[in-house]
Every structure is written in structure tokens, then in C-alpha cells.
Design a protein around this motif. Structure first.
Motif, PDB file in Angstrom:
ATOM      1  N   VAL A  85      33.288  63.042  36.719  1.00 40.19           N
ATOM      2  CA  VAL A  85      33.186  62.038  35.580  1.00 40.19           C
ATOM      3  C   VAL A  85      33.248  60.575  36.157  1.00 40.19           C
ATOM      4  CG1 VAL A  85      34.891  63.537  34.066  1.00 40.19           C
ATOM      5  CG2 VAL A  85      35.641  62.105  35.888  1.00 40.19           C
ATOM      6  N   ALA A  86      33.016  59.705  35.168  1.00 32.72           N
ATOM      7  CA  ALA A  86      32.956  58.199  35.489  1.00 32.72           C
ATOM      8  C   ALA A  86      33.983  57.650  34.990  1.00 32.72           C
ATOM      9  CB  ALA A  86      31.617  57.654  34.917  1.00 32.72           C
ATOM     10  N   ILE A  87      34.646  57.078  35.987  1.00 40.28           N
ATOM     11  CA  ILE A  87      35.809  56.204  35.742  1.00 40.28           C
ATOM     12  C   ILE A  87      35.598  54.781  35.679  1.00 40.28           C
ATOM     13  CG2 ILE A  87      38.248  55.891  36.131  1.00 40.28           C
ATOM     14  CD1 ILE A  87      38.513  58.920  36.946  1.00 40.28           C
ATOM     15  N   THR A  88      35.838  54.046  34.759  1.00 47.67           N
ATOM     16  CA  THR A  88      35.572  52.616  34.783  1.00 47.67           C
ATOM     17  C   THR A  88      36.842  51.973  34.889  1.00 47.67           C
ATOM     18  OG1 THR A  88      33.531  52.795  33.498  1.00 47.67           O
ATOM     19  CG2 THR A  88      34.597  50.591  33.565  1.00 47.67           C
ATOM     20  N   LEU A  89      36.781  51.101  35.917  1.00 47.30           N
ATOM     21  CA  LEU A  89      38.110  50.307  35.988  1.00 47.30           C
ATOM     22  C   LEU A  89      37.896  48.812  35.998  1.00 47.30           C
ATOM     23  CD1 LEU A  89      37.762  52.404  38.495  1.00 47.30           C
ATOM     24  CD2 LEU A  89      40.094  52.018  38.940  1.00 47.30           C
ATOM     25  N   TRP A  90      39.068  48.101  35.566  1.00 48.50           N
ATOM     26  CA  TRP A  90      39.068  46.430  35.518  1.00 48.50           C
ATOM     27  C   TRP A  90      40.337  46.063  35.880  1.00 48.50           C
ATOM     28  CZ3 TRP A  90      37.994  49.463  31.519  1.00 48.50           C
ATOM     29  CH2 TRP A  90      38.725  49.246  30.426  1.00 48.50           C
ATOM     30  N   ILE A  91      40.738  45.078  35.905  1.00 50.24           N
ATOM     31  CA  ILE A  91      42.012  44.385  35.704  1.00 50.24           C
ATOM     32  C   ILE A  91      42.275  43.862  34.789  1.00 50.24           C
ATOM     33  CG2 ILE A  91      43.594  42.715  36.778  1.00 50.24           C
ATOM     34  CD1 ILE A  91      42.657  44.287  39.388  1.00 50.24           C
ATOM     35  N   GLY A  92      43.385  44.261  33.937  1.00 46.74           N
ATOM     36  CA  GLY A  92      43.729  43.883  32.794  1.00 46.74           C
ATOM     37  C   GLY A  92      44.848  42.504  32.746  1.00 46.74           C
ATOM     38  N   HIS A  93      45.352  42.397  33.778  1.00 41.86           N
ATOM     39  CA  HIS A  93      46.528  41.386  34.259  1.00 41.86           C
ATOM     40  C   HIS A  93      46.575  41.220  35.630  1.00 41.86           C
ATOM     41  CE1 HIS A  93      50.042  38.914  33.939  1.00 41.86           C
ATOM     42  NE2 HIS A  93      50.748  39.793  34.505  1.00 41.86           N
ATOM     43  N   LEU A  94      46.482  40.096  35.986  1.00 42.24           N
ATOM     44  CA  LEU A  94      46.539  39.690  37.504  1.00 42.24           C
ATOM     45  C   LEU A  94      47.873  38.753  37.624  1.00 42.24           C
ATOM     46  CD1 LEU A  94      45.259  40.026  40.331  1.00 42.24           C
ATOM     47  CD2 LEU A  94      43.818  38.192  39.693  1.00 42.24           C
ATOM     48  N   GLY A  95      49.038  39.356  37.908  1.00 36.44           N
ATOM     49  CA  GLY A  95      50.153  38.674  37.939  1.00 36.44           C
ATOM     50  C   GLY A  95      50.730  37.981  39.377  1.00 36.44           C
ATOM     51  N   GLY A  96      51.826  37.528  39.510  1.00 33.51           N
ATOM     52  CA  GLY A  96      52.197  37.256  40.760  1.00 33.51           C
ATOM     53  C   GLY A  96      52.458  38.111  42.002  1.00 33.51           C
ATOM     54  N   ALA A  97      52.864  39.375  41.562  1.00 36.69           N
ATOM     55  CA  ALA A  97      53.276  40.402  42.645  1.00 36.69           C
ATOM     56  C   ALA A  97      52.580  41.630  42.075  1.00 36.69           C
ATOM     57  CB  ALA A  97      54.436  40.471  43.088  1.00 36.69           C
ATOM     58  N   SER A  98      52.103  41.688  40.911  1.00 33.44           N
ATOM     59  CA  SER A  98      51.455  42.863  40.066  1.00 33.44           C
ATOM     60  C   SER A  98      50.058  42.750  39.686  1.00 33.44           C
ATOM     61  CB  SER A  98      52.692  43.358  39.025  1.00 33.44           C
ATOM     62  OG  SER A  98      52.599  42.355  37.958  1.00 33.44           O
ATOM     63  N   PRO A 141      45.925  34.895  48.328  1.00 31.43           N
ATOM     64  CA  PRO A 141      44.634  34.284  47.846  1.00 31.43           C
ATOM     65  C   PRO A 141      43.360  34.899  48.204  1.00 31.43           C
ATOM     66  CG  PRO A 141      46.133  32.702  48.935  1.00 31.43           C
ATOM     67  CD  PRO A 141      46.763  34.070  49.226  1.00 31.43           C
ATOM     68  N   ASP A 142      43.345  35.827  49.080  1.00 34.58           N
ATOM     69  CA  ASP A 142      42.179  36.569  49.498  1.00 34.58           C
ATOM     70  C   ASP A 142      41.939  37.856  48.504  1.00 34.58           C
ATOM     71  OD1 ASP A 142      41.184  35.420  51.442  1.00 34.58           O
ATOM     72  OD2 ASP A 142      41.844  36.518  53.057  1.00 34.58           O
ATOM     73  N   GLU A 143      43.210  38.383  48.149  1.00 34.84           N
ATOM     74  CA  GLU A 143      43.274  39.398  47.111  1.00 34.84           C
ATOM     75  C   GLU A 143      42.860  38.908  45.683  1.00 34.84           C
ATOM     76  OE1 GLU A 143      46.560  41.968  49.444  1.00 34.84           O
ATOM     77  OE2 GLU A 143      47.162  40.610  47.762  1.00 34.84           O
ATOM     78  N   ARG A 144      43.591  37.772  45.369  1.00 36.00           N
ATOM     79  CA  ARG A 144      43.144  37.193  44.102  1.00 36.00           C
ATOM     80  C   ARG A 144      41.819  36.923  43.940  1.00 36.00           C
ATOM     81  NH1 ARG A 144      46.445  35.688  40.336  1.00 36.00           N
ATOM     82  NH2 ARG A 144      48.460  36.017  41.724  1.00 36.00           N
ATOM     83  N   ALA A 145      41.094  36.424  45.044  1.00 33.57           N
ATOM     84  CA  ALA A 145      39.614  36.080  44.927  1.00 33.57           C
ATOM     85  C   ALA A 145      38.655  37.076  44.797  1.00 33.57           C
ATOM     86  CB  ALA A 145      39.333  35.368  46.176  1.00 33.57           C
ATOM     87  N   ALA A 146      39.432  38.246  45.515  1.00 33.42           N
ATOM     88  CA  ALA A 146      38.353  39.517  45.194  1.00 33.42           C
ATOM     89  C   ALA A 146      38.525  40.255  43.929  1.00 33.42           C
ATOM     90  CB  ALA A 146      39.022  40.787  46.449  1.00 33.42           C
ATOM     91  N   TRP A 147      40.022  40.016  43.180  1.00 32.70           N
ATOM     92  CA  TRP A 147      40.126  40.878  41.941  1.00 32.70           C
ATOM     93  C   TRP A 147      39.637  40.053  40.883  1.00 32.70           C
ATOM     94  CZ3 TRP A 147      45.453  42.617  43.948  1.00 32.70           C
ATOM     95  CH2 TRP A 147      45.400  43.468  44.877  1.00 32.70           C
ATOM     96  N   LEU A 148      39.753  38.792  40.846  1.00 32.94           N
ATOM     97  CA  LEU A 148      39.502  37.751  39.864  1.00 32.94           C
ATOM     98  C   LEU A 148      38.124  38.098  38.924  1.00 32.94           C
ATOM     99  CD1 LEU A 148      41.083  35.693  38.378  1.00 32.94           C
ATOM    100  CD2 LEU A 148      39.878  33.841  39.804  1.00 32.94           C
ATOM    101  N   PRO A 149      37.006  38.490  39.448  1.00 36.88           N
ATOM    102  CA  PRO A 149      35.729  38.672  38.947  1.00 36.88           C
ATOM    103  C   PRO A 149      36.080  39.981  37.940  1.00 36.88           C
ATOM    104  CG  PRO A 149      35.255  38.132  41.307  1.00 36.88           C
ATOM    105  CD  PRO A 149      36.639  38.155  41.085  1.00 36.88           C
TER     106      PRO A 149
END
Length: 165
Positions: A85-98, A141-149
Motif C-alpha cells: 500500500v502507498a501511505i502518503t504522509l505530511w505534517i498538519g501542525h508543527l508546534g513547539g514540542a509536537s 531549528p534543524d528539525e523544523r527546517a527539515a519538516w517545514l516543506p
């Protein structure tokens, strides 16, 4: 906005007595895709892996993640088959610690690679936790930069969205 598509192989044991993937096993499929997409691998794959795979998951890791909540909407039964199966993922909310990881479980068109036939939509809220203190820790900051796109609108789960109106 970009999305990640991870192929996950079904196992015969994923099927229940009703001849479709059991609800508990569906959550396991989501977990496998999430780990592939967001956890750093000790030996990176030949293709380099996903740029989102920035969490250290090995023994002695300084960060753990806790599932704070999960919600899943089953659109149609997913029967066992040999193709993944194909599982498509994305970030729906990028909080402070979650982060909220959003998913769609689909078939994948072999010619175009595009998702078709949705089986489930889901969301998992993960909290990043300092392994030493057990307290939530801020996204770096590195995690946020990787996930923001990969940040986009949250997955639309019918009952939740109808209730929020």
C-alpha cells in the motif's frame, strides 16, 4: 508543499476474520511509514532516505516520541494483497514540542505513481520528549527546517471536521 509517499508491504497476519486488514494492524502500517519518514536510519539507504528523517531512534537516543493522540477514518476495507500500500504522509501542525503527522492509505497507480483508491485517513500527534528528563522538548531549528516543506492543511477526517464547524 511536498508530501512523502512510503510503500508498506502487507503481511498475511494483518488480515482478520472479515478478510480485511484489522484496525490495529492499520495503525501498525501507519507507524511503519512514520518511522521510515521521520526517524534517522543507522545505515542510510542507498537513495539517501527522506530529508525528513532527522529523529535519532537508536539505543541511547536523546529524544523519544510519545503518541499523544491518534484518529483514523476508515473509508473502505483494505483486503490482503501482495502489492504494498502507498501511505502518503505530511505534517498538519508543527508546534513547539509536537507535530501532527497526517496520512492517507491508498493504492498507487503503477504507471504514474499517484495515489488512487483511499482506504483510510489518519492523524497522529507526536510529542518530542527529552529521554533524560522525560519532559517535552522543543523542536530544534534543524528539525523544523527539515519538516517545514511538508507542512500543509491537516487531513480532513469527516466526523472531526463536521464537529468543529
Amino acid at each position: 508543499m511536498s508530501r512523502i509517499v512510503i510503500s508498506v508491504q502487507l503481511r498475511w497476519s494483518d488480515m482478520d476474520a472479515y478478510a480485511h486488514v484489522n484496525n490495529v494492524e492499520m495503525l501498525r502500517l501507519l507507524e511503519e511509514a512514520r518511522i521510515e519518514a521521520f526517524w534517522r536510519h543507522p545505515a542510510p539507504p542507498a537513495d539517501g532516505g527522506w530529508p525528513t528523517a532527522v529523529l535519532d531512534a537508536g539505543p541511547g537516543a536523546q529524544t523519544t516520541t510519545l503518541v499523544a493522540s491518534q484518529e483514523i477514518e476508515y473509508v473502505r476495507p483494505l483486503g490482503y494483497r501482495r502489492s504494498p500500500v502507498a501511505i502518503t504522509l505530511w505534517i498538519g501542525h508543527l508546534g513547539g514540542a509536537s507535530i501532527d503527522v497526517c496520512y492517507e492509505v491508498t493504492d498507487q497507480d503503477e504507471g504514474t505513481g499517484q495515489p488512487v483508491e483511499v482506504y483510510a485517513r489518519a492523524r497522529t500527534t507526536l510529542v518530542l520528549v527529552d529521554a533524560t528528563t522525560g519532559a517535552p522538548r522543543r523542536i530544534t531549528p534543524d528539525e523544523r527546517a527539515a519538516w517545514l516543506p511538508y507542512l500543509d492543511e491537516p487531513v480532513r477526517i469527516r466526523r472531526r471536521n463536521d464537529r468543529d464547524r
